[in-house]
Design an enzyme around this catalytic site. Structure first.
Site, PDB file in Angstrom:
ATOM      1  CG  ASP A  88    -101.809  38.021 101.212  1.00 39.80           C
ATOM      2  OD1 ASP A  88    -101.263  38.379 102.021  1.00 39.80           O
ATOM      3  OD2 ASP A  88    -102.379  36.203 101.496  1.00 39.80           O
ATOM      4  CB  CYS A  99     -97.044  38.702 105.879  1.00 43.03           C
ATOM      5  SG  CYS A  99     -95.599  39.118 104.872  1.00 43.03           S
TER       6      CYS A  99
END
Length: 461
Positions: A389, A416
């Site tokens: 992540d 993201c």
């Protein structure tokens, strides 16, 4: 208004897409044109202000033909504030665009003609979803105010009440401003380096009535500090702590490296329900935690599904933050989970969270993932699953290469940024991994940002 169309400085642009900052994208005489405030389906009149060989930027003058997805934004300062960019875009339109953006970016940059993109998971609530606000502090019309910067600037738009923030954050911001206007605590001025208070960071919990305020200041001791710390607990019954972060550096970096507890405690509590498993977390001021806890539960449920955990599974979780995904996987029954992050406060939180949830099959390690991951594999063997992540910049190529050589069965990639995700997917394909599916999750309504959970599996023949 017909004379405007003939004005030599104005151009008429049909808008077909959005840029990564939420600006409208169109074409004029063979050039790409970026128009802030324009939406897909609009035809706009715009005034160029920055012209390059292949593209130009332009200011929106007037919408000539409105997109069917254009709506009236509910926020009074939306046109000026840079906090969110798509309030005038219907939520249906936002979701459709985000899902298609993920598909097109992976197709173009990842080299996959027909990627398996699942339908985007919408947010149950598009308002009041954020559990954290980082408010810059500036003098506006002679008075200290909290708010957000205008797009492409550091001019403050006062916005103590923000529609995408949890209501308790807005209430706390309003009280902080009222006290700052009565106390001798001057806001920091980036231009001359004078002043003390740079930011006010407010975190709240959706599962507990916890509120944490962090003052970011240029120095530890300053006039008015004690008075502010004294009155805030009286005014805010949910307040559990006031902390100070010291940032004496010039420039626009938000937080420094030193944190001090001024009152109460330095963390909030948050409980998440992930696929029927409840986990408790302590979250300190400098630590990363998903700002939309409701959608975080959906995100982590997908990560758990993709990881395919059983009692024999070993997992490496890089960029683990406060240990959210690591703890979900450990509670699901993995044999071992190794979490790595470079932020010491985050790892401290992660260790506390492991104890809080009674999990002894997970360990956390502080350091650069590029260095620590290899050491863990040498000491403990090859992981079956690699979970990552990373920040918006994506994975370090060296880390990606080394982890690919470890030949994990699966990668679960939480991202993201679709651009760096697509780049890294392409590299993993070169290392014999196949893209299985991508699940977009709308973590940030009314912004162009979209989170994705991606599953890649190793090709063995």
């Amino acid at each position: 208004m017909e004379h405007e169309r003939c004005h030599p400085d104005l151009i008429e642009v049909p808008i077909h897409d959005l840029g990564h900052r939420g600006e409208g994208v169109g074409r004029f005489q063979g050039q790409t044109v970026f128009v802030q405030g324009a939406l897909p389906g609009d035809t706009v009149l715009a005034q160029p202000f920055e012209v390059h060989r292949r593209y130009q930027k332009a200011r929106l003058v007037r919408v000539l033909d409105a997109s069917p997805h254009r709506i009236d934004p509910p926020c009074q300062v939306f046109a000026r504030c840079g906090g969110c960019q798509l309030q005038d875009f219907s939520y249906e339109g936002q979701l459709r665009w985000k899902e298609e953006r993920v598909r097109q970016v992976i197709r173009r940059l990842g080299g996959i003609e027909d990627p398996n993109i699942r339908p985007i998971i919408p947010a149950p609530s598009q308002w009041g979803y954020r559990n954290k606000a980082q408010f810059p502090v500036q003098m506006v019309e002679g008075r200290p105010r909290l708010g957000f910067y205008e797009q492409y600037s550091h001019r403050l738009v006062p916005a103590e009440s923000c529609l995408i923030q949890h209501p308790s954050i807005c209430a706390a911001a309003t009280r902080v401003v009222e006290h700052l206007q009565e106390l001798p605590i001057p806001p920091y001025d980036e231009t001359d380096g004078r002043g003390v208070l740079r930011h006010v960071i407010i975190r709240t919990s959706f599962s507990h009535s916890d509120l944490l305020i962090t003052l970011v200041a240029t120095q530890e001791d300053f006039e008015g500090r004690a008075d502010l710390v004294r009155v805030l607990p009286r005014d805010l019954p949910s307040l559990v702590g006031v902390t100070l972060n010291v940032n004496s550096q010039k420039g626009n970096r938000i937080m420094g490296d030193r944190n001090v507890i001024l009152w109460g405690r330095d963390f909030i509590r948050q409980t998440l329900d992930v696929s029927g498993m409840c986990l408790d977390f302590h979250i300190s001021a400098p630590s990363f935690f998903q700002v939309n806890p409701v959608q975080a539960q959906a995100l982590y449920s997908v990560a758990l599904e993709y990881a395919q955990v059983d009692s024999q599974t070993k997992l490496l979780d890089a960029y683990c933050g406060t240990g959210t995904i690591s703890l979900v996987l450990a509670k699901a029954g993995a044999a071992e989970v190794w979490g790595i992050d470079s932020v010491p406060d985050a790892i401290d939180n992660a260790k506390v969270n492991a104890r809080l949830n009674g999990l002894d099959n997970v360990s956390f390690h502080v350091g650069r993932v590029e260095e620590i991951a290899g050491q863990l594999i040498d000491a403990r063997g090859r992981p079956d699953v690699v979970v990552v992540d990373p920040p918006r910049s994506g994975l370090d190529p060296g880390f990606l290469r080394d982890m690919a050589k470890a030949r994990a069965q699966r990668w679960v990639y939480v991202s993201c940024n679709p651009v760096t995700l697509a780049r890294d997917i392409k590299m993993l394909r070169d290392y014999s991994y196949r893209l299985e599916r991508v699940q977009p999750v709308d973590m940030f309504p009314h912004t162009p940002h979209v989170e994705c959970v991606t599953l890649l599996s190793r090709v063995t023949s």
